[in-house]
Design a protein around this motif. Structure first.
Motif, PDB file in Angstrom:
ATOM      1  N   ARG A  30       0.760  -1.062  -0.074  1.00 40.45           N
ATOM      2  CA  ARG A  30      -0.110   0.033  -0.083  1.00 40.45           C
ATOM      3  C   ARG A  30       0.895   1.260   0.173  1.00 40.45           C
ATOM      4  O   ARG A  30       0.519   2.216  -0.816  1.00 40.45           O
ATOM      5  CB  ARG A  30      -0.918  -0.247   1.225  1.00 40.45           C
ATOM      6  N   ARG A  31       1.946   1.415   0.786  1.00 29.47           N
ATOM      7  CA  ARG A  31       2.936   2.356   0.753  1.00 29.47           C
ATOM      8  C   ARG A  31       3.301   2.596  -0.575  1.00 29.47           C
ATOM      9  O   ARG A  31       3.774   3.724  -0.931  1.00 29.47           O
ATOM     10  CB  ARG A  31       4.015   2.141   1.979  1.00 29.47           C
ATOM     11  N   ALA A  32       4.116   1.332  -1.112  1.00 28.01           N
ATOM     12  CA  ALA A  32       4.563   1.755  -2.722  1.00 28.01           C
ATOM     13  C   ALA A  32       3.699   2.163  -3.622  1.00 28.01           C
ATOM     14  O   ALA A  32       3.801   2.776  -4.512  1.00 28.01           O
ATOM     15  CB  ALA A  32       5.185   0.305  -3.163  1.00 28.01           C
ATOM     16  N   GLN A  33       2.400   1.692  -3.327  1.00 25.32           N
ATOM     17  CA  GLN A  33       1.225   2.367  -4.274  1.00 25.32           C
ATOM     18  C   GLN A  33       1.147   3.725  -4.206  1.00 25.32           C
ATOM     19  O   GLN A  33       1.021   4.413  -5.191  1.00 25.32           O
ATOM     20  CB  GLN A  33       0.057   1.545  -4.249  1.00 25.32           C
ATOM     21  N   ARG A  34       0.779   4.316  -2.842  1.00 25.58           N
ATOM     22  CA  ARG A  34       0.730   5.551  -2.628  1.00 25.58           C
ATOM     23  C   ARG A  34       1.958   6.406  -3.184  1.00 25.58           C
ATOM     24  O   ARG A  34       1.808   7.538  -3.824  1.00 25.58           O
ATOM     25  CB  ARG A  34       0.732   5.996  -1.322  1.00 25.58           C
ATOM     26  N   LEU A  35       3.299   5.760  -3.032  1.00 23.77           N
ATOM     27  CA  LEU A  35       4.501   6.589  -3.496  1.00 23.77           C
ATOM     28  C   LEU A  35       4.636   6.639  -5.040  1.00 23.77           C
ATOM     29  O   LEU A  35       4.864   7.707  -5.545  1.00 23.77           O
ATOM     30  CB  LEU A  35       5.823   6.043  -3.138  1.00 23.77           C
ATOM     31  N   ALA A  36       4.004   5.369  -5.766  1.00 22.64           N
ATOM     32  CA  ALA A  36       4.156   5.581  -7.191  1.00 22.64           C
ATOM     33  C   ALA A  36       2.874   6.564  -7.554  1.00 22.64           C
ATOM     34  O   ALA A  36       3.251   7.404  -8.860  1.00 22.64           O
ATOM     35  CB  ALA A  36       3.477   4.095  -7.565  1.00 22.64           C
ATOM     36  N   GLN A  37       1.830   6.564  -6.980  1.00 23.35           N
ATOM     37  CA  GLN A  37       0.871   7.675  -7.367  1.00 23.35           C
ATOM     38  C   GLN A  37       1.408   9.110  -7.351  1.00 23.35           C
ATOM     39  O   GLN A  37       1.172   9.801  -8.247  1.00 23.35           O
ATOM     40  CB  GLN A  37      -0.589   7.413  -6.540  1.00 23.35           C
ATOM     41  N   ASN A  41      11.706  10.179  -3.957  1.00 23.95           N
ATOM     42  CA  ASN A  41      10.390   9.804  -3.181  1.00 23.95           C
ATOM     43  C   ASN A  41      10.070   8.559  -3.308  1.00 23.95           C
ATOM     44  O   ASN A  41       9.611   7.674  -2.351  1.00 23.95           O
ATOM     45  CB  ASN A  41       9.206  10.400  -4.064  1.00 23.95           C
ATOM     46  N   ALA A  42      10.798   7.628  -4.339  1.00 27.63           N
ATOM     47  CA  ALA A  42      10.566   6.269  -4.350  1.00 27.63           C
ATOM     48  C   ALA A  42      11.544   5.512  -3.418  1.00 27.63           C
ATOM     49  O   ALA A  42      11.024   4.469  -2.888  1.00 27.63           O
ATOM     50  CB  ALA A  42      10.814   5.675  -5.811  1.00 27.63           C
ATOM     51  N   LEU A  43      12.667   6.055  -2.964  1.00 28.70           N
ATOM     52  CA  LEU A  43      13.368   5.447  -1.875  1.00 28.70           C
ATOM     53  C   LEU A  43      12.797   5.777  -0.681  1.00 28.70           C
ATOM     54  O   LEU A  43      13.021   4.822   0.234  1.00 28.70           O
ATOM     55  CB  LEU A  43      14.673   6.476  -2.054  1.00 28.70           C
ATOM     56  N   ARG A  44      11.673   6.623  -0.550  1.00 30.12           N
ATOM     57  CA  ARG A  44      11.134   6.505   0.959  1.00 30.12           C
ATOM     58  C   ARG A  44      10.443   5.107   1.147  1.00 30.12           C
ATOM     59  O   ARG A  44      10.184   4.943   2.450  1.00 30.12           O
ATOM     60  CB  ARG A  44       9.875   7.517   0.989  1.00 30.12           C
ATOM     61  N   ALA A  45      10.087   4.424   0.075  1.00 32.18           N
ATOM     62  CA  ALA A  45       9.548   2.882   0.381  1.00 32.18           C
ATOM     63  C   ALA A  45      10.300   2.025   1.443  1.00 32.18           C
ATOM     64  O   ALA A  45       9.833   1.234   1.976  1.00 32.18           O
ATOM     65  CB  ALA A  45       9.034   2.329  -0.936  1.00 32.18           C
ATOM     66  N   GLU A  46      11.682   2.343   1.292  1.00 34.30           N
ATOM     67  CA  GLU A  46      12.684   1.623   2.074  1.00 34.30           C
ATOM     68  C   GLU A  46      12.692   1.902   3.576  1.00 34.30           C
ATOM     69  O   GLU A  46      12.776   1.014   4.245  1.00 34.30           O
ATOM     70  CB  GLU A  46      14.114   1.852   1.601  1.00 34.30           C
ATOM     71  N   ARG A  47      11.825   2.923   3.854  1.00 36.80           N
ATOM     72  CA  ARG A  47      11.750   3.305   5.264  1.00 36.80           C
ATOM     73  C   ARG A  47      10.626   2.845   5.739  1.00 36.80           C
ATOM     74  O   ARG A  47      10.030   3.698   6.696  1.00 36.80           O
ATOM     75  CB  ARG A  47      12.069   4.836   5.554  1.00 36.80           C
ATOM     76  N   LEU A  48      10.162   1.803   5.754  1.00 34.65           N
ATOM     77  CA  LEU A  48       8.910   1.380   6.180  1.00 34.65           C
ATOM     78  C   LEU A  48       9.082   1.070   7.907  1.00 34.65           C
ATOM     79  O   LEU A  48       9.978   0.256   8.254  1.00 34.65           O
ATOM     80  CB  LEU A  48       8.405  -0.083   5.583  1.00 34.65           C
ATOM     81  N   PRO A  49       8.152   1.407   8.489  1.00 35.52           N
ATOM     82  CA  PRO A  49       8.326   1.142   9.999  1.00 35.52           C
ATOM     83  C   PRO A  49       7.994  -0.291  10.161  1.00 35.52           C
ATOM     84  O   PRO A  49       7.199  -0.894   9.766  1.00 35.52           O
ATOM     85  CB  PRO A  49       7.032   1.961  10.643  1.00 35.52           C
ATOM     86  N   ARG A  50       8.778  -1.006  11.042  1.00 36.25           N
ATOM     87  CA  ARG A  50       8.386  -2.378  11.726  1.00 36.25           C
ATOM     88  C   ARG A  50       7.565  -2.206  12.750  1.00 36.25           C
ATOM     89  O   ARG A  50       7.794  -1.989  14.019  1.00 36.25           O
ATOM     90  CB  ARG A  50       9.887  -2.999  12.059  1.00 36.25           C
ATOM     91  N   ARG A  51       6.512  -2.922  12.598  1.00 39.48           N
ATOM     92  CA  ARG A  51       5.404  -2.876  13.698  1.00 39.48           C
ATOM     93  C   ARG A  51       5.278  -4.320  14.347  1.00 39.48           C
ATOM     94  O   ARG A  51       4.837  -4.373  15.230  1.00 39.48           O
ATOM     95  CB  ARG A  51       3.899  -2.732  13.237  1.00 39.48           C
ATOM     96  N   TRP A  52       5.842  -5.343  13.610  1.00 40.64           N
ATOM     97  CA  TRP A  52       5.973  -6.645  14.161  1.00 40.64           C
ATOM     98  C   TRP A  52       7.213  -7.164  14.288  1.00 40.64           C
ATOM     99  O   TRP A  52       7.894  -6.962  13.453  1.00 40.64           O
ATOM    100  CB  TRP A  52       5.063  -7.705  13.208  1.00 40.64           C
ATOM    101  N   THR A  53       7.481  -7.846  15.197  1.00 40.10           N
ATOM    102  CA  THR A  53       8.810  -8.292  15.371  1.00 40.10           C
ATOM    103  C   THR A  53       8.715  -9.918  15.199  1.00 40.10           C
ATOM    104  O   THR A  53       7.634 -10.501  15.017  1.00 40.10           O
ATOM    105  CB  THR A  53       9.190  -8.382  17.063  1.00 40.10           C
TER     106      THR A  53
END
Length: 72
Positions: A11-18, A59-71
């Motif tokens: 979903r984050r990648a799709q938002r960044l692509a848009q 802007n596309a490189l921001r997809a790499e900075r996903l927050p980790r919610r699950w361990t």
């Protein structure tokens, strides 16, 4: 646990692509006619095009900075 994380990343990648498509469309609608009309020098048009490409890449490189919610 991997599936919710994958869905979030997609979903984050799709938002960044848009966002990137919108930025590119805005650039092409404004800058290209200005360059064709001669309102911008070729060097200026090249600089703006290179900088717009850089903005899209960053802007596309921001997809790499996903927050980790699950361990794991």
């Amino acid at each position: 646990m991997a599936l919710p994380e994958a869905i979030q990343a997609a979903r984050r990648a799709q938002r960044l692509a848009q966002q990137n498509i919108g930025f590119s469309l805005a650039y092409n609608l404004l800058a290209v006619p200005a360059a064709v009309a001669g309102l911008v020098t070729p060097l200026g048009a090249a600089a703006v095009m290179a900088s717009s490409s850089l903005v899209v890449i960053l802007n596309a490189l921001r997809a790499e900075r996903l927050p980790r919610r699950w361990t794991r």
